[in-house]
Design a protein around this motif. Structure first.
Motif, short mmCIF file in Angstrom:
data_model
loop_
_atom_site.label_atom_id
_atom_site.label_comp_id
_atom_site.label_asym_id
_atom_site.label_seq_id
_atom_site.Cartn_x
_atom_site.Cartn_y
_atom_site.Cartn_z
N LEU A 384 0.76 -1.23 -0.02
CA LEU A 384 -0.09 -0.02 0.02
C LEU A 384 0.94 1.27 -0.04
N LEU A 385 0.97 2.21 -0.88
CA LEU A 385 1.64 3.20 -1.10
C LEU A 385 1.00 4.35 -1.08
N PHE A 386 1.21 5.59 -0.16
CA PHE A 386 0.67 6.84 -0.05
C PHE A 386 1.61 7.86 -0.30
N GLY A 387 1.50 8.79 -1.09
CA GLY A 387 2.23 10.16 -1.19
C GLY A 387 3.77 9.89 -1.38
N SER A 388 3.98 9.04 -2.65
CA SER A 388 5.35 8.67 -3.04
C SER A 388 5.15 8.08 -4.30
N ASN A 389 6.29 8.21 -4.94
CA ASN A 389 6.57 7.71 -6.39
C ASN A 389 7.84 7.09 -6.78
N PRO A 390 7.95 5.87 -6.23
CA PRO A 390 9.50 5.22 -6.13
C PRO A 390 9.98 4.99 -7.52
N LEU A 410 -0.58 -4.33 -5.71
CA LEU A 410 -0.02 -3.01 -5.45
C LEU A 410 -1.02 -1.87 -5.54
N VAL A 411 -1.35 -1.23 -4.46
CA VAL A 411 -2.04 -0.24 -4.12
C VAL A 411 -1.60 1.21 -3.89
N VAL A 412 -2.07 2.05 -4.85
CA VAL A 412 -1.52 3.47 -4.75
C VAL A 412 -2.51 4.44 -4.56
N ALA A 413 -2.31 5.25 -3.57
CA ALA A 413 -3.11 6.06 -3.38
C ALA A 413 -2.66 7.71 -3.96
N ILE A 415 -3.02 11.80 -6.24
CA ILE A 415 -3.85 12.76 -6.76
C ILE A 415 -3.80 12.68 -8.28
N VAL A 416 -2.90 12.20 -8.93
CA VAL A 416 -2.62 12.15 -10.26
C VAL A 416 -2.01 10.91 -10.57
N LEU A 417 -2.18 10.22 -11.82
CA LEU A 417 -1.61 9.06 -12.21
C LEU A 417 -0.09 9.03 -12.39
N SER A 418 0.65 8.98 -11.25
CA SER A 418 2.19 8.86 -11.38
C SER A 418 2.67 7.78 -11.94
N GLU A 419 3.90 7.82 -12.36
CA GLU A 419 4.47 6.78 -12.90
C GLU A 419 4.22 5.36 -11.97
N THR A 420 4.19 5.18 -10.55
CA THR A 420 4.05 4.24 -9.84
C THR A 420 2.44 4.09 -9.82
N ALA A 421 1.58 4.85 -9.81
CA ALA A 421 0.30 4.68 -9.87
C ALA A 421 -0.01 3.99 -10.95
N ALA A 422 0.47 4.34 -12.29
CA ALA A 422 0.32 3.73 -13.39
C ALA A 422 0.52 2.22 -13.30
N MET A 423 1.28 1.73 -12.60
CA MET A 423 1.64 0.24 -12.45
C MET A 423 0.63 -0.49 -11.53
N ALA A 424 -0.20 0.35 -10.70
CA ALA A 424 -0.96 -0.39 -9.81
C ALA A 424 -2.15 -1.15 -10.15
N VAL A 426 -4.53 -1.44 -7.86
CA VAL A 426 -5.81 -0.37 -7.48
C VAL A 426 -5.21 0.95 -7.20
N VAL A 427 -5.84 1.81 -7.76
CA VAL A 427 -5.51 3.41 -7.94
C VAL A 427 -6.71 3.94 -6.91
N LEU A 428 -6.21 4.95 -6.02
CA LEU A 428 -7.33 5.40 -4.95
C LEU A 428 -7.05 6.89 -5.27
N PRO A 429 -8.12 7.55 -5.71
CA PRO A 429 -7.69 9.04 -5.82
C PRO A 429 -8.18 9.64 -4.77
N VAL A 430 -7.12 10.68 -4.04
CA VAL A 430 -7.25 11.17 -2.85
C VAL A 430 -7.21 12.87 -2.98
N THR A 431 -7.49 13.48 -1.98
CA THR A 431 -7.44 14.94 -2.04
C THR A 431 -6.27 15.41 -1.71
#
Lengths: 672, 465
Positions: A384-390, A410-413, A415-424, A426-431
């Motif tokens: 589970l990954l929050f606030g990072s883009n490794p 891989l779960v990524v929270a 605000i945008v589809l970061s490079e890491t989120a793009a691999m997830a 599940v992507v969770l859109p957050v404030t």
């Protein structure tokens, strides 16, 4: 129209800003960090991301939009299965130094209480860990700058090792107008150009330089013997160890001429008020902790720390890099800067959490070790990954990307589809910042409040809500109200080093921030914690003898150049936010390789040519920039874009587990 | 394994700590002839000059030996090496068995065989240093015999203490092994300015109570005479034991002597025909030997020599083949004797093979590293001698000369063109420009530039109106 008082979403300076409901930003002038109403371009344009078309507004499951219920059910279900099969440590959590204190706290609690995993760490490990370890070792406490930022302007001399504040936190420079500034950096950066004296060492040799400076201070009789006797321990061993670091030897290692070293140390020693600061340039090495220790030793020998107007401090990088390392998202820590292997700390925090101390897991893997273990037989299967883009920010990022790919979940929270989120999966859109309320602790250790200013887009949820929703599916009741979470954080931190017990939202607003430690509501907060004593058992600061050693990967015939990485003004961290803001993308549109004209001539590379840069871990092609601001033996790349970190070396500091971001060996060729 | 190290100077003590850092288990005994803990010989010149106290040159804390389980014996010279029994025997009768032996006996000061030489004090050890200091306190005038590195440092140090000093040197110019003739002369002039009377091309014939008599009969007055006539490797122990000795104890690339269980490092060792007299090679050799002894693989391939004079107000670095002339190499030279400046680069096949830098220079760090690494040099040789020369040539940031595309405010990415447009739209002061463009609102350092541009634009308006 009313304005809501808040702070900038980016760096640890946390400039004060006011935001209207229409998201119009204006600088505040009542916050010392940017007193007088300063902001850099990143701050001025921050609101553009609130309404960006790239904003995520719906959860994604394997790339397809789904409802929040479906997404969270899926995550909870998969986590349960993976935990059942691989045990609690089969699930890992990765946080970030940009998360508010409330989120960082809640993430740590979620990992330990709900998931029962020891496998939690955060990107601050790549940022502040060496300075934190060295400060804790020397002072018994790590508070980035243990003095208000306004002390800088009153100083006579400031030595800044490995920091480029003119680009990373421009309004900081306003605090450097008064003192004579000495900058240590292999590049003649925008900051070095402002300096009275610039020392330009070979990458990876800052530690030797610090030893040489202290050797000179001793040899020239500049040590504050009275202070050393009264307020420190361990100097004799350091003095002896420095007999091996005479300046001519250090000159040969660093390339810094002896007269320049002497000039620097004399200026610092003769200052009535002198301050030594370190940044990532000195810290992001496999010997980063010892490098910072060497600079702290220098400051201690000259009698600076714990004296009003003087001292040692590190320049925290991320917005909440300070608070983020205090409240439990670090593998070895519990809230209040407590150690997770300390029985008393476990007892206290377990009581606040309503669990038994035995149920709390022990220390887990550090950030790179955690990423390196993902999807391996011994490592976690879910993250589970929050606030990072490794994918962008981790060293040897190609390998890290492979490890992420090997995960079962891989779960990524974000605000945008970061490079890491793009691999997830599940992507969770957050404030993001202006859409939510929470506290941040800036580089001074001043706790600040960001109030919600604008309504979030439909479909996004706060990170606290996400954790609440997941916790609920595991039968735990978590609050999503930031104030409730902060009140619990206050209780959890009470009695710890970073004691927030006396800090309230109301006090922060009234007092323009409160410095921790602040153990009770009547306590004024602590702008300068070391004036009377250091936070060690005997109250004395500790000298620690350290030795220089070469970079883990030195240059050779195959890889004849040093690579060092850093930042540009218009981008922030992995660029997930700033690359999506048009004026910033225009100001700094693409990554580049900076090289010296002599080197460019030798390699027959012209400005704008495409060059290939290769290290033992990866390669890429980038545009060449020619500049005599860099050493002939070194190339520089900004790391805000995917790629630079494919090259960097994940060798770790034995104490802080910081990777060696700042120096590795590369080969550079023109692409025909 | 029992490791015994003979000699606890800079090489021996370094080897001991390097071995211990690699292997916590090996039994280590180090035998030193001097009665004190190892000290940094490099710093003795500072002690003589009074900038460093004798207690500040120790390399090892007293507690180090106990905490690292190293047996250290002080004041116990080894007199016999029994290779058959694998044992060393000390003058006080100690018999110490070894599996691996390292000879780090260093060297001794050369004392010229001239009458009265016992009146002079050699400058070699910390004890020597303290004797010289004590004598200096009651002397009126000093003579230093020997114009090499150490002699110059001693002479400069004594002169810095207010003692008139004459430096006698056999060769035609100072430091003739490291410097060419002109550099030696410039150095002599610099030293003369600091109170050292230089006499080159002279031979000391006798040391007398009132001074040193030269070969031509002249008396150079002085009641303190210091000898810095070079050093001689201490190889007697090795020679008596039948090890191969030429100038030093002969070693291979692993620092091993012809007895595979015996190593030699530092000033007593001879590698590939060279005996080194500086600390950097000794420490490189110690590292290689420590690797090999603890089971690692390492080879010593010789060292590049950089000589850096340590004398207040005299900046001198010399490296490599400094004496080559244009016939054999590319030579770049700058000389400004009035300022004590002399700089010379010796280049072969595009690489730096030698250099002399006399007088303060920011080039020294870069050139040392170029010499050490042996990489190719940039084409701009002058830029090497004068760093900053090329970068200083930038056009001044004057408002008139600046192109419209020039970025004035870095923090908010504002160009001169944008400021001009803003001015044309009616903004007449910095506040107006800041409100419209945000220039000056970041780090604030561009404020003067913005003011300059606005002022210039207003002037232009005045001119055209």
């Amino acid at each position: 129209m009313g304005k809501v008082l808040s702070h900038c979403p980016y760096c640890a300076l946390q400039c004060g800003m006011a935001i209207t409901a229409e998201a119009v930003i204006s600088p505040r002038s009542d916050i010392p960090a940017n007193a007088g109403g300063a902001l850099c371009q990143k701050g001025w344009t921050a609101a553009e991301l609130l309404t960006s078309g790239e904003r995520l507004t719906t959860p994604l499951l394997h790339g397809r939009p789904v409802s929040w219920e479906t997404a969270l059910d899926h995550v909870a279900g998969r986590l349960s299965e993976i935990r059942a099969e691989h045990g609690p440590d089969g699930v890992a959590v990765f946080g970030g130094g940009g998360l508010t204190n409330e989120k960082a706290y809640q993430l740590g609690k979620f990992a330990r209480v709900v998931l029962g995993t020891s496998q939690i760490d955060y990107n601050g490990r790549f940022c502040m860990s060496s300075a934190a370890a060295a400060s804790s070792r020397a002072f018994g406490m790590d508070r980035g700058m243990p003095f208000p930022i306004t002390d800088l302007a009153e100083a006579d001399v400031v030595l800044l090792a490995g920091g480029n504040v003119a680009e990373t936190m421009p309004p900081f420079v306003r605090h450097l107008n008064g003192p004579r500034l000495i900058v240590v950096d292999p590049r003649r950066t925008a900051t070095a150009k402002l300096a009275w004296l610039h020392l330009q060492p070979t990458p990876g040799t800052d530690l030797a330089l610090a030893l040489g400076l202290l050797h000179l201070a001793i040899a020239d009789g500049l040590v504050d013997e009275e202070y050393v006797a009264a307020r420190t321990s361990g100097f004799d061993a350091v003095r002896t160890s420095l007999a091996s670091w005479w300046p001519e030897r250090v000159e040969r290692i660093t390339g810094v001429p002896v007269p320049r070293m002497r000039q620097a140390v004399r200026a610092l020693a003769s200052a009535d008020r002198g301050i030594v600061l370190t940044g990532r340039g000195a810290e992001q090495h496999a010997k980063g902790t010892d490098t910072v220790t060497a600079f702290i030793n220098l400051a201690l020998a000259l009698g600076l720390p714990g004296r009003e107007g003087s001292g040692y401090g590190c320049l925290t990088g991320q917005g909440n890099g300070q608070g983020g390392r205090e409240h439990g998202q670090k593998a070895d820590q519990l809230p209040g800067y407590r150690k997770i292997d300390d029985p008393a700390a476990r007892e206290h925090v377990a009581r606040v959490w309503g669990v038994s101390p035995e149920d709390l897991p022990g220390p887990g893997r550090s950030a790179y070790e955690l990423l390196d273990a993902l999807g391996t037989p011994e490592g976690p299967r879910a993250l589970l990954l929050f606030g990072s883009n490794p994918v962008v920010s981790a060293p040897r990022s190609g390998h890290v990307t492979d490890r992420l790919r090997a995960l079962d979940l891989l779960v990524v929270a974000d605000i945008v589809l970061s490079e890491t989120a793009a691999m997830a999966d599940v992507v969770l859109p957050v404030t993001q910042w202006a859409e939510e309320t929470g506290t941040m602790t800036n580089l001074e250790g001043r706790v600040l409040l960001r109030r919600q200013a604008v309504r979030p887009p439909d479909g996004v949820r706060g990170d606290l809500e996400v954790l609440q929703g997941l916790a609920k599916r595991f039968g735990h009741a978590f609050s999503a109200d930031p104030r409730e979470v902060f009140d619990e954080l206050r209780r959890a931190s009470a009695g710890g080093l970073a004691d927030y017990a006396g800090i309230t939202y109301e006090r922060i607003e009234k007092e323009k921030g409160v410095f921790w430690p602040c153990p009770s509501p009547g306590h004024p907060g602590t702008p300068r914690p070391f004036l009377d004593r250091f936070a060690t058992p005997d109250g004395r600061a500790r000298f620690v003898a350290v030795e220089h050693r070469p970079a883990v990967e030195e240059i050779d015939e195959d890889y004849p150049l040093y690579l060092t990485t850093g930042r540009v003004l218009a981008q922030y961290q992995s660029g997930a936010q700033t690359r999506r803001i048009a004026p910033l993308a225009e100001a700094a549109p693409e990554p580049f390789v900076e090289l010296h004209p002599d080197l460019a001539g030798e390699l027959e590379i012209g400005a704008g040519d495409l060059v290939r840069v290769t290290s033992r871990r990866g390669e890429g092609r980038w545009v060449a920039r020619i500049s005599d601001a860099i050493r002939r033996d070194t190339v520089f790349m900004p790391f805000h874009w995917e790629g630079a970190n494919r090259l960097t070396n994940p060798a770790l500091d034995p104490v802080s587990r910081m990777p060696e971001f700042k120096v590795c060996a590369v080969r550079v060729e023109r692409v025909a | 394994m029992r490791l015994v190290v003979v000699g606890n100077g800079m090489a021996g003590s370094r080897l001991v700590s390097e071995v211990r850092a690699r292997d916590p288990h090996v039994t280590v005994t180090v035998l030193g002839a001097e009665t004190c803990r190892p000290y940094n010989r490099v710093l003795l010149s500072n002690v003589l000059a009074g900038t460093t106290r004798p207690d500040q040159v120790r390399l090892v804390d007293p507690s180090w030996y106990a905490t690292h389980r190293v047996e250290a014996v002080f004041g116990s010279a080894v007199t016999c090496l029994d290779r058959d029994a694998r044992m060393v025997i000390t003058e006080d009768g100690r018999r110490v068995p070894y599996d691996v032996l390292v000879l780090a006996t260093g060297s001794e000061a050369i004392v010229p065989p001239i009458p009265g030489v016992e009146r002079a004090i050699p400058f070699r050890t910390l004890d020597d240093c303290e004797r010289i200091l004590e004598a200096a306190g009651r002397s009126r005038r000093a003579v230093v015999v020997g114009g090499g590195l150490l002699g110059i440092e001693a002479a400069r140090g004594l002169a810095g203490r207010g003692l008139p000093v004459t430096l006698l040197h056999l060769a035609g110019h100072l430091m003739e092994r490291q410097l060419d003739v002109e550099a030696g002369q410039v150095l002599g002039e610099t030293l003369a300015g600091l109170g050292v009377d230089i006499r080159t091309g002279v031979t000391a014939r006798e040391v007398r109570a009132d001074g040193v008599a030269l070969a031509d009969g002249e008396l150079v007055e002085g009641d303190l005479v210091v000898l810095a006539c070079g050093v001689r490797p201490l190889t007697g122990l090795a020679a008596d034991a039948g090890l191969e000795v030429r100038r030093g104890v002969v070693v291979d690339d692993e620092m091993r002597t012809d007895d595979p269980s015996i190593f030699a490092i530092g000033e007593c060792a001879e590698h590939d025909g060279t005996v080194y007299g500086l600390v950097a090679p000794a420490w490189e050799q110690a590292t290689v030997a420590a690797d090999v002894i603890t089971g690692g693989k390492a080879l010593y391939r010789g060292s590049r020599l950089v000589t850096r004079l340590k004398a207040k107000s005299v900046e001198l670095a010399a490296m490599g083949e400094t004496q080559l002339t244009e016939e054999h190499a590319e030579v770049v030279r700058f000389s400004h004797r009035a300022r004590g400046t002399y700089r010379k680069l010796v280049i072969r096949d595009g690489r730096l093979v030698g250099a002399i830098l006399l007088g303060e220079s920011d080039a020294v760090g870069t050139l040392t590293q170029l010499f050490d690494r042996g990489g190719t040099l940039p084409g701009d040789r002058a830029g090497l001698l004068f760093p900053g020369l090329s970068s200083a040539a930038h056009v001044a940031d004057s408002p008139t000369l600046m192109p419209d595309a020039a970025r004035v405010c870095q923090c908010n990415n504002v160009t001169k063109g944008q400021i001009r447009a803003c001015w044309e739209a009616g903004a007449r002061d910095v506040a107006g420009i800041a409100a419209a463009t945000r220039a000056t609102t970041g780090c604030g350092t561009c404020r003067d530039a913005v003011e300059g541009i606005v002022g210039w634009l207003c002037e232009q308006e005045g001119v055209s109106a």
